[in-house]
Design an enzyme around this catalytic site. Structure first.
Site, PDB file in Angstrom:
ATOM      1  N   ARG A 105     -89.072  43.586 -30.083  1.00 15.89           N
ATOM      2  CA  ARG A 105     -89.584  42.268 -29.726  1.00 15.89           C
ATOM      3  C   ARG A 105     -91.059  42.185 -30.003  1.00 15.89           C
ATOM      4  O   ARG A 105     -91.795  43.130 -29.737  1.00 15.89           O
ATOM      5  CB  ARG A 105     -89.428  42.075 -28.209  1.00 15.89           C
ATOM      6  N   SER A 139     -90.936  53.186 -26.385  1.00 15.35           N
ATOM      7  CA  SER A 139     -90.142  53.806 -25.324  1.00 15.35           C
ATOM      8  C   SER A 139     -89.455  55.090 -25.769  1.00 15.35           C
ATOM      9  O   SER A 139     -88.219  55.167 -25.829  1.00 15.35           O
ATOM     10  CB  SER A 139     -89.126  52.785 -24.816  1.00 15.35           C
ATOM     11  N   ASP A 147     -91.918  51.915 -21.687  1.00 15.97           N
ATOM     12  CA  ASP A 147     -91.302  50.732 -21.050  1.00 15.97           C
ATOM     13  C   ASP A 147     -91.235  50.838 -19.525  1.00 15.97           C
ATOM     14  O   ASP A 147     -91.352  49.837 -18.806  1.00 15.97           O
ATOM     15  CB  ASP A 147     -89.903  50.428 -21.636  1.00 15.97           C
TER      16      ASP A 147
HETATM   17  C1  BGC Z   1     -86.874  57.551 -23.671  1.00 17.98           C
HETATM   18  C2  BGC Z   1     -87.869  57.053 -22.657  1.00 17.98           C
HETATM   19  C3  BGC Z   1     -87.584  55.608 -22.331  1.00 17.98           C
HETATM   20  C4  BGC Z   1     -86.137  55.445 -21.906  1.00 17.98           C
HETATM   21  C5  BGC Z   1     -85.774  54.005 -21.590  1.00 17.98           C
HETATM   22  C6  BGC Z   1     -85.451  57.288 -23.210  1.00 17.98           C
HETATM   23  O1  BGC Z   1     -84.546  57.640 -24.208  1.00 17.98           O
HETATM   24  O2  BGC Z   1     -87.037  58.936 -23.896  1.00 17.98           O
HETATM   25  O3  BGC Z   1     -89.188  57.182 -23.122  1.00 17.98           O
HETATM   26  O4  BGC Z   1     -88.441  55.193 -21.307  1.00 17.98           O
HETATM   27  O5  BGC Z   1     -85.281  55.906 -22.930  1.00 17.98           O
HETATM   28  O6  BGC Z   1     -85.971  53.171 -22.656  1.00 17.98           O
END
Ligand code: BGC
Length: 521
Positions: free
Chosen positions: A124, A191, A245
């Site tokens: 996004r 994320s 995130d």
């Molecule tokens: C990532 C995290 C992320 C989470 C939610 C995981 O696979 O390693 O960094 O916060 O997913 O998106």
């Protein structure tokens, strides 16, 4: 002619006789009918009991006892503490990354930011305007990421992001009324597990959730994005913050709830962050002075189990899923909980049940030419989604028609009532296990925060759209956490919250430079 009374009596007697006869006959017939029905039903239900016992044996390892949940909690807590001590990637399950976010918003932040939010199968781009008292206006657009980019060269992925940024700015005429040299500040919600050296420096440690672009792991993703932006002439953007995130989710919610100290994502992947006292973080490399008492830690709890501490609850199906994933032996906990994997766990159980002739007996043909669509479902990894699990487990129709319709839509035609019933049991069990594990993890977080009352900001598709999952999560949490707590949905948290991280940073920098100007040392 009116019948004589004698005749009437005789007639009555006859009628009674007939009625008696009919009654007896009906009684006998009914008795035979009822017995036949019960014999039939017993035969049927005994067939079903045998089926159910076999199914139960397969599902039993997925049903977590209270003792097992407590053991998961204890192991997670230990791994969190170990992760805070050192960056020993081999022995520590959890990375426990300090994020260089120290403060929630004060309400005095303002400004205009672009946000790129990358973490699932779409990404996004948002334009966020922060006004007085953290009121926010957000305008965003979702861009699909072509599958080839998820597995291709990293530079191409970042070039695509820059191209989408350009399109977003042009489509929304964001440069209108701005001077030619205007530069946008951009917060990058990224994320994936990243080791940060500051708010603007972050090395990707590993990909998760189906991403596997080359030449990104080990590199600074902020600088990769900045370079891609710079390669597009005419795009004037500076990447000012990198935000996980979970951190965005926490920040967005803490502008409303002052006791919000943790952020959790239960979506395609799972992770949590929380405010930790710096004195409890031996590996903290940043400044240790009186102004910085806390830092937000991104736990990366999805990696729990890497060194075997979840082996006591892992099933053969979990191992099978792991072996055929893009990240074997990684993200063990995430693979039991998150939306990317729930459907696949169910599918693997279904395949097992088919192979034992418990499901679709006699209808799953050996020869692919007879029912190729059935075989596609059986062979194709990822062809059953978390959304299917959610819809099937909440199917309360008498004939399980919702389940039947979903199965038909994925190529399993005319499933019997028994098939639907068993599949609903499978979905319920897998989803309940995920909810209990997520609750166990949130319970550890709340206990560590050790506050009289605490709000946890939560986002992600499982929490938003999977009602049964959410209900089971809350119920389990209430059992394991005696202190006052609440879970709050953080709307658009990962984008709004990232803009807030950038805004807090800007406010603090402005304040300190004003201070230095007024009181030069
Ligand atoms: C990532 C995290 C992320 C989470 C939610 C995981 O696979 O390693 O960094 O916060 O997913 O998106």
């Amino acid at each position: 002619m009116v019948p004589s009374s004698e005749y009437i009596i005789e007639f009555k007697v006859d009628v009674l006789k007939t009625l008696k006869l009919v009654g007896i006959t009906t009684g006998v017939l009914t008795a035979i009918g009822v017995s036949a029905y019960y014999i039939h039903r017993n035969l049927q239900s005994s067939k079903r009991v045998i089926l159910r016992d076999e199914v139960r044996n397969i599902l039993r390892p997925f049903q977590l006892t209270e003792e097992q949940i407590r053991r998961v909690m204890a192991n997670l807590n230990t791994e969190m503490t170990n992760g805070l001590k050192s960056d020993e990637a081999i022995t520590n399950d959890l990375a426990m990354f300090p994020t260089f976010v120290h403060h929630g918003p004060s309400g005095q932040e303002s400004g205009e930011y672009l946000v790129v939010d990358l973490g699932g199968s779409n990404f996004r781009v948002s334009h966020v305007v922060i006004e007085e008292r953290n009121r926010m206006r957000l305008n965003n657009k979702i861009f699909l990421i072509p599958h080839s980019l998820l597995l291709g060269a990293g530079e191409k992925l970042f070039d695509y992001i820059a191209e989408c940024l350009q399109r977003f700015i042009d489509d929304n005429k964001l440069s209108l009324h701005k001077s030619n040299d205007h530069q946008f500040d951009l917060a990058f919600t990224f994320s994936f597990p990243c080791k940060q050296r500051s708010l603007r420096e972050a090395t990707l440690v590993s990909w998760t959730k189906g991403f596997s672009c080359t030449s990104v792991v080990g590199n600074d993703v902020v600088s990769m994005l900045q370079q891609a932006i710079n390669r597009r002439k005419g795009l004037r953007i500076e990447v000012v913050a990198l935000v996980n995130d979970t951190v965005g989710t926490l920040m967005a919610c803490s502008s409303t709830y002052r006791d919000c100290r943790a952020g959790v994502i239960l979506g395609t992947g799972t992770n949590a962050c929380y405010f930790e006292n710096i004195e409890n973080v031996p590996k903290w490399i940043g400044p240790r002075d009186n102004t910085l008492k806390q830092v937000v830690i991104s736990t990366e709890w999805g990696a729990l189990g890497k060194n075997g501490c979840l082996d006591f609850i892992r099933t053969d199906i979990d191992r099978e899923l792991d072996e055929s994933s893009l990240t074997p032996q990684q993200q063990v906990f995430e693979k039991m909980i998150s939306a990317l994997y729930l459907g696949e766990i169910v599918r693997l159980i279904i395949v097992d049940l088919v192979q034992r002739s418990i499901l679709f007996p006699g209808r799953m043909q050996k020869s692919p030419s007879i029912r190729p669509d059935y075989n596609i479902f059986l062979i194709l990894r990822g062809s059953f989604y978390a959304k299917h699990v959610a819809d099937i487990e909440s199917d309360t129709t008498e004939d399980l028609s919702i389940t039947a319709a979903i199965l038909t839509s994925i190529g399993i035609h005319e499933p019997s009532y028994d098939d639907c019933y068993i599949i609903r049991e499978v979905c319920k069990t897998v989803s309940l296990r995920a909810a209990k594990l997520a609750a166990a993890a949130i319970a550890v977080l709340i206990n560590r925060l050790n506050m009289p009352s605490v709000t946890v900001a939560v986002d992600g598709t499982l929490f938003r759209h999977h009602n049964k999952f959410k209900k089971n999560l809350i119920q389990t949490l209430d059992r394991f956490v005696p202190r006052t707590h609440r879970l709050v949905l953080s709307e658009d948290g990962s984008s709004k919250g990232s803009a807030l991280v950038a805004a807090v940073d800007r406010r603090l920098k402005t304040a300190s430079s004003t201070y230095e100007k007024n009181f030069p040392s």
